[in-house]
Design an enzyme around this catalytic site. Structure first.
Site, PDB file in Angstrom:
ATOM      1  N   LEU A 246       0.848  -1.299   0.069  1.00 16.54           N
ATOM      2  CA  LEU A 246       0.075  -0.035  -0.054  1.00 16.54           C
ATOM      3  C   LEU A 246       0.848   1.208   0.168  1.00 16.54           C
ATOM      4  O   LEU A 246       0.611   2.248  -0.664  1.00 16.54           O
ATOM      5  CB  LEU A 246      -1.122  -0.169   1.297  1.00 16.54           C
ATOM      6  CG  LEU A 246      -2.000  -1.209   1.335  1.00 16.54           C
ATOM      7  CD1 LEU A 246      -2.679  -0.951   2.558  1.00 16.54           C
ATOM      8  CD2 LEU A 246      -2.860  -1.114   0.157  1.00 16.54           C
ATOM      9  N   HIS A 247       2.028   1.292   0.685  1.00 19.47           N
ATOM     10  CA  HIS A 247       2.885   2.455   0.719  1.00 19.47           C
ATOM     11  C   HIS A 247       4.325   2.003   1.261  1.00 19.47           C
ATOM     12  O   HIS A 247       4.311   0.856   1.988  1.00 19.47           O
ATOM     13  CB  HIS A 247       2.183   3.405   1.769  1.00 19.47           C
ATOM     14  CG  HIS A 247       2.928   4.349   2.034  1.00 19.47           C
ATOM     15  ND1 HIS A 247       3.245   5.542   1.217  1.00 19.47           N
ATOM     16  CD2 HIS A 247       3.362   4.891   3.414  1.00 19.47           C
ATOM     17  CE1 HIS A 247       3.938   6.174   1.528  1.00 19.47           C
ATOM     18  NE2 HIS A 247       4.183   6.045   2.948  1.00 19.47           N
TER      19      HIS A 247
ATOM     20  N   SER B 166       7.661   3.933   2.726  1.00 21.36           N
ATOM     21  CA  SER B 166       8.495   5.005   3.419  1.00 21.36           C
ATOM     22  C   SER B 166      10.041   4.398   3.637  1.00 21.36           C
ATOM     23  O   SER B 166       9.939   3.340   4.082  1.00 21.36           O
ATOM     24  CB  SER B 166       7.890   5.923   4.262  1.00 21.36           C
ATOM     25  OG  SER B 166       7.720   5.158   5.531  1.00 21.36           O
ATOM     26  N   ASN B 167      10.570   5.319   4.391  1.00 21.74           N
ATOM     27  CA  ASN B 167      12.054   4.961   4.936  1.00 21.74           C
ATOM     28  C   ASN B 167      11.715   4.269   6.248  1.00 21.74           C
ATOM     29  O   ASN B 167      12.597   3.645   6.932  1.00 21.74           O
ATOM     30  CB  ASN B 167      12.926   6.173   5.114  1.00 21.74           C
ATOM     31  CG  ASN B 167      14.270   5.625   5.301  1.00 21.74           C
ATOM     32  OD1 ASN B 167      14.767   4.608   4.985  1.00 21.74           O
ATOM     33  ND2 ASN B 167      14.851   6.667   6.141  1.00 21.74           N
TER      34      ASN B 167
ATOM     35  N   GLY C  74       9.425   1.997   6.928  1.00 17.82           N
ATOM     36  CA  GLY C  74       8.962   0.635   6.565  1.00 17.82           C
ATOM     37  C   GLY C  74       7.642   0.772   5.534  1.00 17.82           C
ATOM     38  O   GLY C  74       7.387   1.790   5.177  1.00 17.82           O
TER      39      GLY C  74
ATOM     40  N   VAL D 254       3.741  -0.390   4.186  1.00 10.73           N
ATOM     41  CA  VAL D 254       2.536  -0.820   4.647  1.00 10.73           C
ATOM     42  C   VAL D 254       1.836  -1.602   3.789  1.00 10.73           C
ATOM     43  O   VAL D 254       2.193  -1.490   2.439  1.00 10.73           O
ATOM     44  CB  VAL D 254       1.486   0.590   4.619  1.00 10.73           C
ATOM     45  CG1 VAL D 254       0.337   0.248   5.313  1.00 10.73           C
ATOM     46  CG2 VAL D 254       2.442   1.562   5.975  1.00 10.73           C
TER      47      VAL D 254
ATOM     48  N   LYS E 269       1.783  -3.075   9.374  1.00 11.11           N
ATOM     49  CA  LYS E 269       2.405  -1.623   9.328  1.00 11.11           C
ATOM     50  C   LYS E 269       3.748  -1.886   9.876  1.00 11.11           C
ATOM     51  O   LYS E 269       3.837  -2.199  11.005  1.00 11.11           O
ATOM     52  CB  LYS E 269       1.609  -0.497  10.109  1.00 11.11           C
ATOM     53  CG  LYS E 269       2.485   0.819  10.114  1.00 11.11           C
ATOM     54  CD  LYS E 269       1.634   1.977  10.513  1.00 11.11           C
ATOM     55  CE  LYS E 269       2.387   3.513  10.279  1.00 11.11           C
ATOM     56  NZ  LYS E 269       1.546   4.365  11.134  1.00 11.11           N
TER      57      LYS E 269
ATOM     58  N   ASP F  67      -1.976  14.372  13.260  1.00  7.84           N
ATOM     59  CA  ASP F  67      -1.596  14.218  12.001  1.00  7.84           C
ATOM     60  C   ASP F  67      -2.695  14.135  11.193  1.00  7.84           C
ATOM     61  O   ASP F  67      -2.924  13.325  10.237  1.00  7.84           O
ATOM     62  CB  ASP F  67      -0.679  13.147  12.026  1.00  7.84           C
ATOM     63  CG  ASP F  67       0.145  12.978  10.575  1.00  7.84           C
ATOM     64  OD1 ASP F  67       0.380  14.067   9.562  1.00  7.84           O
ATOM     65  OD2 ASP F  67       0.523  11.815   9.827  1.00  7.84           O
TER      66      ASP F  67
END
Length: 860
Positions: free
Chosen positions: A231-232, A234-235, A237, A239, A255, A365
């Site tokens: 799904l996604h 980033s640095n 980790g 998802v 996650k 957030d």
């Protein structure tokens, strides 16, 4: 959000700038420490390089990366420094702690994370000696895992086969990338991906072969789940959408958190935030709009939070699909229906947020990508890693641009600020602008009330939370500056005062100049720090071209800055991204000797091992051909004309050979086949060779084939799931090349989509104001092609587009200015900032030249 931009937004509150400048006040002592005899120092932007003189490094080989946490980074560096001096081994290291933190931050490139020091052993023996020696010296030290590398033992050493020397080739997408030399002599991409891999032809030293084989044999993730989809990333980790292995149960979200990586601005890592998210979700169990959590687990060294999979689409995706103003001539009924739906979303969001606050939790957030609209219309919050309890409130050290409350806000007010930003974003997705200029909040609130049927009081929260005190007329203005209302009125006036608009924009550009710097003269896009600060697209040449083309004053000191830089700094070939464009602009500014000298250096043999310049107008063969065509006309050089013809024909042949089915090829004027088509048309005009027009026509069909008709009557480039109307990679850029061809072949079938391409350039809302990928480029295209429109005058449409630029216009030192790409910082460059706006408005209002070789409104 393009994650590349985050690191360039730290150094300055107004402009993108180098992370090196941001971290310069906290550099390691080793950066400036005197070196013993036989050593020399070098700089590579964020890296300090130390190398022994007289030692020749191979072009490529096995390099070692040393990882480190911030708390013991200086000790690790001192150990590496002393060892490499003793062993006469070349190395480089990040210049300071702030840069190290950025490299390991959540949105840093995953392939670079963890790389603190890089060591270059000259051969296999030196490699083995270094692994053993440093492995012992650094035993017990910890650092983020380097995803692109093979870990050596349990310490902070990692290694991979890669380039030592800087050489380049083109990758499958046609981009210029760092390269390795294949055994057959070809240059191939030196891939720095998020996973370890060894080129199948690369030698593997005996000392590391067992570790390479063991890594290749690793297959089992250790997770009791089968991952179905990413799904996604980033640095911090990944998802993942997953399901329990061997079961038919419901899908879940995993996650992932990487230890010591994905740092926030306080240095807190992803694992710590994941554990916090788990605790918060436990506290919020049963609250409507909060996903259920199913526990934490560990696989290998990473931790995972298992939580409910929330089906639906993010609020960002919803707006992209439903927002009516991205279509030309938005229907009033559609605007009213959208308004009702948006207001309903705000009501649901407020109720869900109240439930979270009632449990004593600050979400922390809140932004559109963290809100999911379920199929039944209910809202669900996701990503609670920055949440905290009210009793132990901790201000989030990460956040989405435009939705993050300024310092001074605490507790639930953090969320209410973000909610006000969502209220703005739902109607004008420009929430980043009030952070650049708080006065924009009231302007955009006024615009919402004027355009959408929102109820009274809807914008009160926008004005209260995002805005600043109104200008009461007593605020002192900078010399020669304008008040906000005056600056806005310049662009929005029914009758445009072109000289005043030009002079105001030029003054704003001049106010940003920094001639004392050697890396750049004007602030621009982050690309100026990788491509250099000289070129037409993102550097000084483009800004000076816009000023010159529109008749604005050009500061002689700024011309000298560019001429001096062209004589002393290296640059790559290319029209918009390289030295050929710099030479062209210098010649326009009266610096022919300097321009010709630069041109000769660019043509020097073996200056760059990139055998193929590529087919893009921005940096490849067609742009170089157009620059050479200029100098052929300017100097009478037949050699330059012959070279231009050869380059354009080679580019055309490469594109024709790849054909319609080439998945790597992009479309548009700057990136696609249209750039070569434009070069062929201009060469046909110069030589009279009709066959060049035949080739141009065929190439335009390749780009038109990448477009698709849209239900709103537009014709745009299809780029994955989105459609693009812009100059660089969109349909307007193709339209400019089509217009050039139609001047010679008015019955060409390439003109069949012209009306729909023009219609694609007419939307009321464009996310960015810039020339290459925003409204300014569409204004320039509409101005240049208005002679082909149903209304040849086209003034009403251009007046509307001019006035709509005020949505993005902000005030800097009393002058009008514009944000660059991503809207996080101001830009003066041609591609993304004020210079591009100036150039487009000159074309629309006064018939001054547009982009080189696209023609002028007067000529058309």
């Amino acid at each position: 959000m393009d994650n590349r931009y985050e690191a360039y937004a730290y150094a300055d509150p107004h402009f993108y700038d180098s992370p090196r400048r941001w971290g310069a006040t906290e550099e390691f002592a080793a950066v400036t420490r005197p070196l013993p005899a036989g050593w020399e120092r070098g700089d590579l932007e964020i890296w300090a390089v130390v190398r022994p003189t007289g030692v020749r490094l191979p072009e490529q080989g096995w390099k070692i990366h040393v990882s480190s946490c911030a708390e013991d980074a200086e000790e690790v560096l001192e150990t590496v420094f002393a060892y490499c001096l003793r062993e006469r081994t070349a190395f480089k290291f990040l210049r300071g702690l702030p840069i190290l933190q950025v490299q390991n931050s959540k949105y840093a490139p995953r392939g670079a994370s963890g790389k603190f020091c890089t060591i270059y052993p000259v051969d296999d023996e030196a490699l083995e000696r270094c692994l053993d020696g440093l492995g012992t010296l650094l035993a017990g030290r910890r650092g983020p895992y380097v995803l692109s590398d093979l870990r050596w033992g349990e310490g902070p050493l990692y290694l991979r086969y890669g380039g030592f020397a800087e050489q380049y080739c083109r990758n499958e997408a046609g981009e210029r990338v760092l390269a390795l030399t294949h055994p057959d002599g070809r240059l191939v991409p030196d891939v720095r991906g998020p996973g370890f891999a060894v080129p199948d032809w690369a030698p593997v030293p005996p000392a590391v072969a067992p570790a390479v084989a063991a890594r290749a044999a690793q297959r089992d993730s250790g997770l009791p789940y089968t991952v179905e989809r990413v799904l996604h990333f980033s640095n911090a980790g990944g998802v993942y959408l997953a399901r329990a292995t061997g079961a038919d149960g419901p899908q879940v979200v995993l996650k992932e958190a990487r230890p010591l990586a994905g740092l926030d601005q306080r240095g807190v890592d992803a694992v710590t935030r994941l554990r916090n998210e788990h605790a918060v979700l436990e506290r919020l169990a049963g609250v409507p709009g909060v996903p259920a959590q199913h526990g934490l687990l560990t696989a290998w060294e990473h931790e995972f939070l298992v939580q409910e999979y929330v089906e639906g689409r993010s609020l960002s995706e919803w707006l992209t699909a439903e927002y009516p103003l991205i279509h030309p001539d938005a229907d009033p009924d559609a605007v009213a229906a959208y308004t009702r739906d948006a207001l309903d979303i705000v009501d649901r969001l407020e109720r869900a947020l109240a439930g979270i606050h009632a449990r004593g939790v600050v979400f922390g957030d809140l932004h559109p990508r963290n809100l999911i609209l379920r199929p039944d219309g209910e809202l669900c919050f996701i990503d609670f890693e920055l949440a905290s309890t009210e009793e132990d409130f901790l201000r989030p050290a990460l956040g989405a641009a435009g939705f993050t409350a300024p310092r001074g806000y605490t507790g639930t007010e953090i969320d209410r600020y973000a909610l006000a930003a969502v209220r703005l974003w739902l109607f004008y997705p420009l929430a980043q602008l009030p952070a650049l200029d708080p006065g924009k909040a009231a302007e955009l609130a006024d615009a919402i009330e004027a355009r959408f049927p929102v109820p009274p009081g809807y914008t009160d929260a926008i004005r209260r939370y995002l805005g600043a005190a109104p200008d009461d007329g007593r605020t002192r203005r900078p010399a020669l500056g304008l008040r906000r209302a005056e600056a806005k009125a310049l662009l929005a006036a029914p009758e445009a005062d072109w000289p005043r608009i030009r002079d105001a924009l030029a003054a704003g550009i001049a106010a940003t100049a920094s001639p004392e710097r050697t890396d750049r003269l004007f602030p621009g896009d982050v690309a100026q720090f990788t491509l250099g600060g000289l070129g037409i697209a993102h550097g000084a040449a483009g800004v000076l071209y816009a000023l010159h083309a529109t008749g604005a004053p050009v500061d002689p000191d700024h011309v000298r800055w560019l001429a001096d830089a062209a004589r002393t700094r290296g640059t790559t070939p290319g029209l918009y991204h390289g030295g050929h464009g710099v030479a062209y602009v210098l010649d326009l500014l009266g610096e022919r000797e300097t321009a010709l000298g630069l041109l000769e250096r660019l043509a020097a043999p073996d200056r760059d091992r990139t055998a193929d310049p590529g087919t893009s107008l921005a940096s490849g063969a067609p742009g170089i051909a157009l620059a050479l065509l200029h100098f052929a006309d300017a100097t009478g050089s037949e050699r330059h004309l012959d070279e231009a013809l050869a380059l354009a024909r080679t580019s055309a042949a490469d594109l024709e050979k790849a054909g319609r089915d080439d998945p790597r090829r992009r479309a548009g004027l700057l990136a696609g086949a249209s750039g070569t088509a434009l070069a062929l048309v201009r060469l046909a005009e110069r030589t009279g060779e009709r066959a060049l027009l035949d080739q141009a026509e065929a190439l335009l069909e390749l780009d038109l084939d990448r477009c698709t008709p849209v239900a709103d009557g537009t014709f745009q480039v299809l780029d994955g799931r989105r459609v693009l109307p812009y100059l660089e990679t969109g349909s307007a850029g193709i339209g400019l090349a089509v217009d050039a061809l139609l001047a010679h072949r008015p019955d060409s079938p390439t003109g069949r989509h012209e009306a729909a391409i023009r219609r694609a350039a007419e939307p009321e809302f464009i996310i960015q104001p810039g020339l290459f990928n925003g409204r300014a480029g569409l204004i320039g295209y509409l101005a240049l092609t208005r002679h082909r429109a149903a209304d040849p005058d086209g003034s009403a449409l251009l007046d509307r587009q001019r006035a709509l630029l005020t949505l993005h216009q902000v005030t800097y030192q009393g002058h009008p200015a514009f944000p660059g790409d991503q809207l996080l910082r101001l830009s003066a460059d041609l591609a993304t900032g004020s210079a591009g706006v100036l150039l487009a408005l000159g074309t629309a209002l006064a018939g001054t030249p547009f982009l080189p070789w696209t023609g002028t409104a007067a000529a058309n």
